[in-house]
Design an enzyme around this catalytic site. Structure first.
Site, PDB file in Angstrom:
ATOM      1  N   GLY A  72       0.860  -1.183   0.000  1.00 22.54           N
ATOM      2  CA  GLY A  72       0.000   0.000   0.000  1.00 22.54           C
ATOM      3  C   GLY A  72       0.891   1.225   0.000  1.00 22.54           C
ATOM      4  O   GLY A  72       1.888   1.266  -0.720  1.00 22.54           O
ATOM      5  N   SER A  90       5.780  -5.528  -1.032  1.00 25.34           N
ATOM      6  CA  SER A  90       5.774  -4.122  -1.459  1.00 25.34           C
ATOM      7  C   SER A  90       6.101  -3.164  -0.293  1.00 25.34           C
ATOM      8  O   SER A  90       7.224  -3.233   0.226  1.00 25.34           O
ATOM      9  CB  SER A  90       4.422  -3.832  -2.121  1.00 25.34           C
ATOM     10  OG  SER A  90       4.437  -2.630  -2.806  1.00 25.34           O
TER      11      SER A  90
END
Lengths: 235, 235
Positions: free
Chosen positions: A90, A122
């Site tokens: 995110g 991520s």
């Protein structure tokens, strides 16, 4: 002994959430029944509950239970007691902001350092580096610091993208941005392409997946590191 | 009356530095002989001298002299005395960091507010907004704040890029990133495509160039604003 999987992305094109990486995750979390999920990065701004639901569905396929850290009254205790931890992707700025706000930066580092298996994708991988200075995300909130967990001795650039040949866009390429970073900083940066991940066991770091990863060191020509080999000697 | 040109990019594909915008700049800086250049954003990490040389060459074509702010002993005085100001692109984090470090944020705002013509490109345009929270740049340094000049009542996303159809890359699109921003912030964002610029005269803001610009407001569907029209009524 610390044990981490540090993945460039949760999802590769044309496949479901975490799907490409479920077989190694099943092995990695073999001893774990319940995974503590840290949903702070809120991709697309979704709620903690909705994000945790996505993680639950994916881990259900390999028979793991998932609980969101926001479901606990004391996030510090939740981390200390966790059998395994997963931080999803995110926005890295908001993720780091919440880690500081909840005062769990040190606890998370110590817990993973002492052996609780950790998965990051991520933004959840960016925070494993020394700083979050190589995120691609937009600075939508101002965190108290860019310093992150330092579980590995370098920084991660997730979703690494090679320059697009023939592009007419004048914005900087990823390589140019990392080069600018090295004008001001010493720490090495690993550009991890989508579908690649790192398996960390103690001091050993192995690049997994089918792709090479691009290593950037200050004042050095970038190097492509081969997959399925230890890369820790580069640092 | 404040007078600004706020450009998405210094350079459009296939053309020299500032070349596409020199004719309007010639009119804009009609009364100005010498332009103060702020090279703090250091694109690709180049030196202040090298960057100023690039600006000098471009402005030489329309008979303007350029002096770098780093050539002055007192940057605050340099801004106050300037006939015109140009802040070039590069890394917005480092640009904002240096503006704070040199304690010229307020002076720059006051000087431009009171009528000294200002040109910004890319990072130099981002700082005209309320905050730098919609930059595309990598957070390679930690500035003391994300607050910027607030010369316009919204934020700029420079080098705005539409989603690439058929892309297999899983990193967020620009639109997704701005949507995430609006989960945490109220200020509107204008996505300014390469080749577009804003001409600000007092309260009037006109979108120039051949392209529309994409306006993002919290909880609203994005809107395309037409070129060569006043857009200030949208804010």
């Amino acid at each position: 002994m610390k044990k981490l999987i540090i993945a460039s992305t949760s999802t590769v094109h044309g496949s479901g959430y975490l799907e490409y990486i479920l077989p190694p995750l099943s092995t990695f979390f073999k001893e774990v029944k319940t995974i503590l999920f840290i949903p702070y990065a809120r991709p697309g701004g979704i709620s903690y509950d909705d994000y945790t639901e996505i993680a639950k569905k994916a881990f259900n396929k390999i028979d793991k239970r998932v609980i969101g850290i926001h479901e606990f009254e004391n996030p510090k205790e939740a981390i200390k007691q966790a059998e395994g931890i997963f931080t999803g992707g995110g926005n890295t700025f908001e993720l780091v902001n919440q880690l500081y706000k909840n005062d769990i930066v040190d606890t998370l580092k110590e817990t993973v350092d002492s052996g609780t298996p950790y998965l990051g994708t991520s933004a959840g991988s960016n925070i494993c580096g020394v700083t979050m200075m190589n995120t691609n995300d937009m600075p939508i909130v101002y965190p108290p610091s860019f310093k992150t967990l330092g579980l590995i001795p370098f920084n991660i650039n997730a979703h690494y993208l090679d320059p697009i040949k023939g592009s007419t866009h004048m914005g900087e390429t990823r390589e140019t941005r990392i080069k600018e970073y090295h004008v001001f900083n010493e720490t090495a940066v690993l550009g991890l392409r989508e579908g690649s991940w790192l398996e960390v066991k103690g001091e050993s770091i192995v690049l997994k997946g089918n792709l090479t990863a691009r290593l950037f060191k200050k004042d050095k020509t970038p190097v492509e590191l081969e997959a399925n080999k230890e890369i820790n000697n580069w640092f």
